[in-house]
Design a protein around this motif. Structure first.
Motif, PDB file in Angstrom:
ATOM      1  N   PRO A  61     -37.345  10.852  13.759  1.00  0.00           N
ATOM      2  CA  PRO A  61     -37.131   9.447  13.394  1.00  0.00           C
ATOM      3  C   PRO A  61     -37.627   8.491  14.471  1.00  0.00           C
ATOM      4  N   ASN A  62     -38.070   7.336  14.034  1.00  0.00           N
ATOM      5  CA  ASN A  62     -38.549   6.312  14.970  1.00  0.00           C
ATOM      6  C   ASN A  62     -37.345   5.517  15.473  1.00  0.00           C
ATOM      7  N   GLN A  63     -36.570   6.163  16.334  1.00  0.00           N
ATOM      8  CA  GLN A  63     -35.341   5.564  16.854  1.00  0.00           C
ATOM      9  C   GLN A  63     -35.324   5.623  18.376  1.00  0.00           C
ATOM     10  N   VAL A  64     -34.815   4.559  18.983  1.00  0.00           N
ATOM     11  CA  VAL A  64     -34.768   4.466  20.444  1.00  0.00           C
ATOM     12  C   VAL A  64     -33.946   5.603  21.038  1.00  0.00           C
ATOM     13  N   SER A  65     -32.903   6.039  20.332  1.00  0.00           N
ATOM     14  CA  SER A  65     -32.016   7.082  20.856  1.00  0.00           C
ATOM     15  C   SER A  65     -32.740   8.407  21.083  1.00  0.00           C
ATOM     16  N   TRP A  66     -33.910   8.580  20.471  1.00  0.00           N
ATOM     17  CA  TRP A  66     -34.668   9.820  20.635  1.00  0.00           C
ATOM     18  C   TRP A  66     -35.598   9.780  21.845  1.00  0.00           C
ATOM     19  N   ILE A  67     -35.893   8.619  22.364  1.00  0.00           N
ATOM     20  CA  ILE A  67     -36.872   8.495  23.446  1.00  0.00           C
ATOM     21  C   ILE A  67     -36.318   9.089  24.741  1.00  0.00           C
ATOM     22  N   GLY A  68     -37.114   9.948  25.376  1.00  0.00           N
ATOM     23  CA  GLY A  68     -36.702  10.565  26.635  1.00  0.00           C
ATOM     24  C   GLY A  68     -36.954  12.060  26.642  1.00  0.00           C
ATOM     25  N   ASP A  69     -36.453  12.727  27.682  1.00  0.00           N
ATOM     26  CA  ASP A  69     -36.634  14.170  27.834  1.00  0.00           C
ATOM     27  C   ASP A  69     -35.585  14.927  27.029  1.00  0.00           C
ATOM     28  N   ALA A  70     -36.025  16.018  26.410  1.00  0.00           N
ATOM     29  CA  ALA A  70     -35.119  16.826  25.593  1.00  0.00           C
ATOM     30  C   ALA A  70     -35.537  18.292  25.687  1.00  0.00           C
ATOM     31  N   LEU A  71     -34.758  19.132  25.028  1.00  0.00           N
ATOM     32  CA  LEU A  71     -35.047  20.560  24.982  1.00  0.00           C
ATOM     33  C   LEU A  71     -35.113  21.022  23.536  1.00  0.00           C
ATOM     34  N   LEU A  72     -36.164  21.776  23.212  1.00  0.00           N
ATOM     35  CA  LEU A  72     -36.201  22.492  21.943  1.00  0.00           C
ATOM     36  C   LEU A  72     -35.420  23.782  22.178  1.00  0.00           C
TER      37      LEU A  72
END
Length: 326
Positions: free
Chosen positions: A98-109
């Motif tokens: 989703p094009n949401q600010v909450s997704w922006i940043g470092d993450a782990l698959l």
């Protein structure tokens, strides 16, 4: 040959055969162990609002859990249980980010599965970046036709907005109009005409947007407000060398067609300067070198008075002009 020598040779042969059989048994046993891994070719950076394609390498597994977890503390951004054929070795899945600010940043698959009674977890780092807003226009009434992959890109016209786009195109009555696309891949989430002129509907049932007359238009749309605007657009020349001086434009005539953008004017000029501007306004004005006109470019000098043919052209690389004395 002595018996002791023969015995030693037989012993070596038996031990070698046993070792080979044991080795084969270990390899065969290894293929029966449930294993899941994330393919190394899976991207490590992607914009939000895009589709994330993840490759999995699976062996003797019927299901596993896939999740995307922020590196910073917090709940998983998404979790999905994936079922696979145990005989399948390579699995590929697409996930809508989703094009949401909450997704922006470092993450782990992250994958989680059970192997020989133990829960195994594996991760692969990924970074979600801010999306570059994009919008396209497609339709039989403009140069692109109805093929999404040939759709024409629009640009943002409000620096403080990520949803307001515009493009300048020659639009015809024939061709059944046009629509807006958030990607140039397919018809997914296309915008069409809403319940009234100027409104948009993001639905497969939305109508086409049409014009009442063939002309060169400024096409604007706001994806957030779901509105659109069509404005007939003209080019003219203005300046001390033109008949109306710096007070008002002398309009040029559009002589192009779909995909061919050309304006012409035959006019008497005096010694002085001129520029090109759109819609009798300084918001869009171009000058400078005739081969590569630029927004807010320098005034164009006219050294000799007389009758001139002026031609303005727009291509993918920008605007250029020819000014020829008769």
């Amino acid at each position: 040959m002595k018996m002791s020598t023969i015995f030693r040779l037989l012993l070596v042969l038996v031990m070698g055969t046993s070792s080979l059989l044991y080795s084969c048994k270990k390899v065969e046993h290894g293929t029966d162990v449930p294993i899941v891994s994330i393919n190394e070719n899976t991207v490590s950076t992607i914009q939000v609002g895009k589709k994330l394609k993840v490759g999995f390498i699976a062996n003797q597994v019927t299901d596993f859990t896939f999740s995307i977890v922020p590196v910073a503390a917090g709940e998983a951004l998404m979790t999905e249980n994936i079922t696979v054929d145990p005989n399948t070795f390579i699995v590929s899945k697409e996930f809508d980010i989703p094009n949401q600010v909450s997704w922006i940043g470092d993450a782990l698959l992250k994958i989680s599965y059970t192997s020989e009674g133990q829960v195994i977890e594996k991760t692969k780092p990924i970074t979600f970046t801010e999306s570059n807003p994009q919008m396209f226009v497609v339709g039989g009434s403009i140069a692109s036709g109805w093929e999404p992959t040939l759709s024409i890109p629009m640009t943002l016209y409000d620096k403080d907005s990520k949803s307001k786009f515009e493009v300048y195109e020659y639009v015809t009555v024939d061709g059944s109009g046009f629509k807006f696309l958030p990607t140039n891949v397919d018809w997914t989430d296309a915008f069409g005409k809403g319940t009234s002129d100027g409104t948009l509907l993001q639905s497969a049932d939305a109508g086409n947007i049409t014009v009442a007359s063939d002309d060169f238009y400024r096409i604007r749309m706001d994806a957030e407000a779901k509105t659109y605007e069509l404005l007939k657009s003209t080019w003219g020349v203005i300046g001390s060398a033109t008949p109306n001086g710096w007070d008002s434009d002398t309009d040029m005539k559009f002589v192009g067609s779909k995909g061919i953008y050309t304006w012409k004017l035959t006019v008497n000029l005096t010694v002085g300067e001129l520029k090109f501007r759109m819609n009798d306004d300084w918001i869009i004005n171009i000058g400078g070198e005739l081969s590569s006109l630029q927004q807010d470019g320098a005034n164009i000098a006219i050294a000799t008075a007389g009758k001139y043919d002026i031609e303005l052209s727009r291509t993918a690389s920008g605007y250029s002009a020819k000014i020829s004395k008769n």
